[in-house]
Design an enzyme around this catalytic site. Structure first.
Site, PDB file in Angstrom:
ATOM      1  N   ASP A  84      31.570  38.187  46.568  1.00 58.12           N
ATOM      2  CA  ASP A  84      32.465  38.237  45.415  1.00 58.12           C
ATOM      3  C   ASP A  84      32.080  37.120  44.462  1.00 58.12           C
ATOM      4  O   ASP A  84      32.139  35.936  44.819  1.00 58.12           O
ATOM      5  CB  ASP A  84      33.916  38.075  45.869  1.00 58.12           C
ATOM      6  CG  ASP A  84      34.914  38.440  44.778  1.00 58.12           C
ATOM      7  OD1 ASP A  84      34.530  38.406  43.596  1.00 58.12           O
ATOM      8  OD2 ASP A  84      36.068  38.752  45.107  1.00 58.12           O
ATOM      9  N   ASP A 286      31.369  40.839  37.391  1.00 56.95           N
ATOM     10  CA  ASP A 286      32.048  40.604  38.662  1.00 56.95           C
ATOM     11  C   ASP A 286      31.627  41.644  39.690  1.00 56.95           C
ATOM     12  O   ASP A 286      31.786  42.841  39.464  1.00 56.95           O
ATOM     13  CB  ASP A 286      33.570  40.631  38.460  1.00 56.95           C
ATOM     14  CG  ASP A 286      34.334  40.326  39.735  1.00 56.95           C
ATOM     15  OD1 ASP A 286      33.759  39.679  40.631  1.00 56.95           O
ATOM     16  OD2 ASP A 286      35.499  40.731  39.835  1.00 56.95           O
TER      17      ASP A 286
END
Length: 408
Positions: A84, A286
Site C-alpha cells: 500500500d 495509490d
C-alpha cells in the site's frame, strides 16, 4: 487505502469469490509459485537491485490489495503481505492477536531469536500515529484505522527479508487487537514516504527508488514485479514531477492537468486538479485503493462523455458504480494527462469491470466522497495502473509511467 470499499461491496463480493474448492491446496500452489519466482529473480539482486514477485490478493486472501511474499524473524517465517503506497508502517498479525483471522498464518515472536520490542522513549515511537505510552520505559504501542477496521499494535523490531535482501532491526507493528474485516489477514507493507515506511527504513539499500507492475486483478499468478533500487529501472519512461504535501507527507502527489475520453479533452475546471497542501486537494497515485476516484466535476465529465460515446442504454447501478450495461460494450479509451506533457492512456481492461456472472459491465471509476478530507482528492488506483510500470524516484522527485504487460 484511503477509501472504504463498503460502497462497492456488491461488486467485490461477486467478483472476488474464489472458484477453488480446496483453498488450502490453492494457497500452497501460489506460495510455491512465489518461491519459484524468488529463486528465479534473487540472482539479479546481487547486481544491486531486487525484484520481488507481485500477485493480486483476490484468490488467495480474498482481498483487493496486491500481495508480495516476505519473511520475518530468525529463522524466517513466511507471510503474504499487502502492499500500500498510502501507508507507512508495516503491521503484521502476531500470535494471540484478538480479532485476527484464525485460519491465516501469523508471526510468532517467541519463535524468533532476533525479535525485540521498541520502547516508548525511542525515536521510532515518536513517528507512529496515536502512540500509547504510559511511561518512557514501557513498550510502545499505537492504534490506527484502515478502511472500515481499527487495530492496536505493539511497535517491534525484527529481521525482514524481501527477495534475497535481509533488513535487520526492521521496525513494524505487531497486531494485538483488530476490529473489523478490512485489515489484510497476513499484514501490510507500507510503501509510503513517511519515516517508518519501507522506503525510508531501507534508504541506504535502495536509495528511495522503486517501481512496480501490477498484473490484472483477475490473475492467479505472481507475474507482477516490485523493483527496488535505482538499478534495473526502465531507462525510457515518461515522467512527471512528484509533489510533496507537508500535511499529508506519505502520499505520492502528481500534477494531473486534464482527462481525455477518446480524442476529446474534457472541459473540467482547473480547480478539480489543483494541488493544494492546505486542503489536501490534488491527485495521488495509490496502489492500495482498487478503483480510481475523481472529484465531483471531473467524474461527472468523464461519466457523461463515456455514456455519450457508448450509446447503449444504462442499466441499474451496481454497488458504487453508476454507469453499467446489461450487454457487452466497446469502451472508448480514457487518458490521464499530467504535468510535463505526458499522457497515460488506459485500455479497456483498465476501464471496465464485469460481474462474476458476466452479464453486467460497468465503468470502473467512481466519484470521490462528497464530504471529508478525501472529497478534494483524485486517486489513480490499482485497477487503472495494472499492466503499467509505475516508477517512484523520491530523490529526483519524479513519477514515471510505461506500458508493460505483466499478466500471465
Amino acid at each position: 487505502m484511503w477509501f472504504p470499499l463498503s460502497f462497492l461491496i456488491i461488486v467485490i463480493t461477486s467478483s472476488f469469490t474464489s472458484t477453488s474448492s480446496t483453498p488450502h491446496s490453492y494457497a500452497d500452489i501460489l506460495l510455491s509459485q512465489s518461491l519459484r519466482g524468488k529463486s528465479r529473480l534473487s540472482s539479479r539482486a546481487t547486481m544491486g537491485r531486487s525484484f520481488v514477485p507481485i500477485a493480486p490478493g483476490r484468490q488467495l486472501l480474498q482481498i483487493t490489495n496486491y500481495i508480495i511474499r516476505a519473511q520475518i524473524g530468525t529463522p524466517p517465517q513466511s507471510l503474504l503481505l499487502a502492499i500500500d503506497t498510502s501507508n507507512d508502517a508495516a503491521w503484521i498479525p502476531c500470535s494471540a492477536c484478538a480479532g485476527c483471522p484464525s485460519n491465516n498464518p501469523f508471526f510468532s515472536p517467541s519463535k524468533s531469536t532476533s525479535f525485540r520490542t521498541v520502547s516508548c522513549g525511542s525515536f521510532q515511537c515518536l513517528q507512529v500515529l496515536n502512540p500509547m505510552c504510559p511511561t518512557a520505559q514501557t513498550s510502545c504501542a499505537f492504534n490506527m484505522t484502515y478502511g472500515s477496521s481499527s487495530f492496536q499494535a505493539g511497535l517491534v523490531q525484527d529481521s525482514f527479508t524481501l527477495a534475497s535482501d535481509v533488513v535487520t532491526s526492521y521496525t513494524f507493528g505487531c497486531l494485538q487487537q483488530v476490529t473489523g474485516k478490512s485489515v489484510p489477514p497476513q499484514g501490510l507493507l507500507g510503501l509510503g514516504r513517511g519515516p517508518l515506511s519501507f522506503l525510508s527504513q531501507t534508504k541506504a539499500l535502495y536509495g528511495s527508488v522503486f517501481s512496480y507492475c501490477l498484473p490484472s486483478f483477475r490473475s492467479v499468478n505472481f507475474t507482477g514485479t516490485l523493483r527496488l533500487g535505482p538499478k534495473g529501472q526502465p531507462q525510457k519512461i515518461k515522467t512527471t514531477p512528484l509533489l510533496t504535501n507537508p500535511r499529508r507527507p506519505s502520499l505520492y502527489y502528481v500534477n494531473m492537468v486534464g482527462i481525455r475520453v477518446g480524442s476529446h479533452v474534457l472541459p473540467i475546471p482547473a480547480s478539480s486538479f489543483t494541488f493544494d497542501p492546505n486542503t489536501g486537494g490534488g491527485t495521488i497515485i495509490d496502489a492500495g485503493t482498487m478503483f480510481t476516484m475523481l472529484v465531483g466535476p471531473a467524474y461527472t465529465a468523464v461519466r457523461d462523455e463515456f455514456r455519450r460515446r457508448v450509446r447503449v442504454p444504462i442499466a441499474s447501478p451496481l454497488g458504487g458504480f453508476d454507469t453499467c450495461y446489461n450487454t457487452t460494450i466497446t469502451a472508448p479509451t480514457i487518458s490521464f494527462m499530467f504535468g510535463g506533457g505526458i499522457t497515460v492512456t488506459l485500455p479497456q481492461e483498465n476501464i471496465l469491470i464485469h460481474s462474476s456472472f458476466g452479464s453486467i459491465t460497468c465503468l470502473a471509476m467512481a466519484a470521490s466522497p462528497a464530504t471529508g478530507v478525501n472529497s478534494v482528492l483524485n486517486v489513480i488506483a490499482s485497477m487503472q495502473q495494472q499492466n503499467h510500470r509505475v516508477l517512484f524516484d523520491i530523490p529526483n522527485s519524479l513519477v514515471g509511467f510505461a506500458r508493460e504487460p505483466c499478466t500471465a
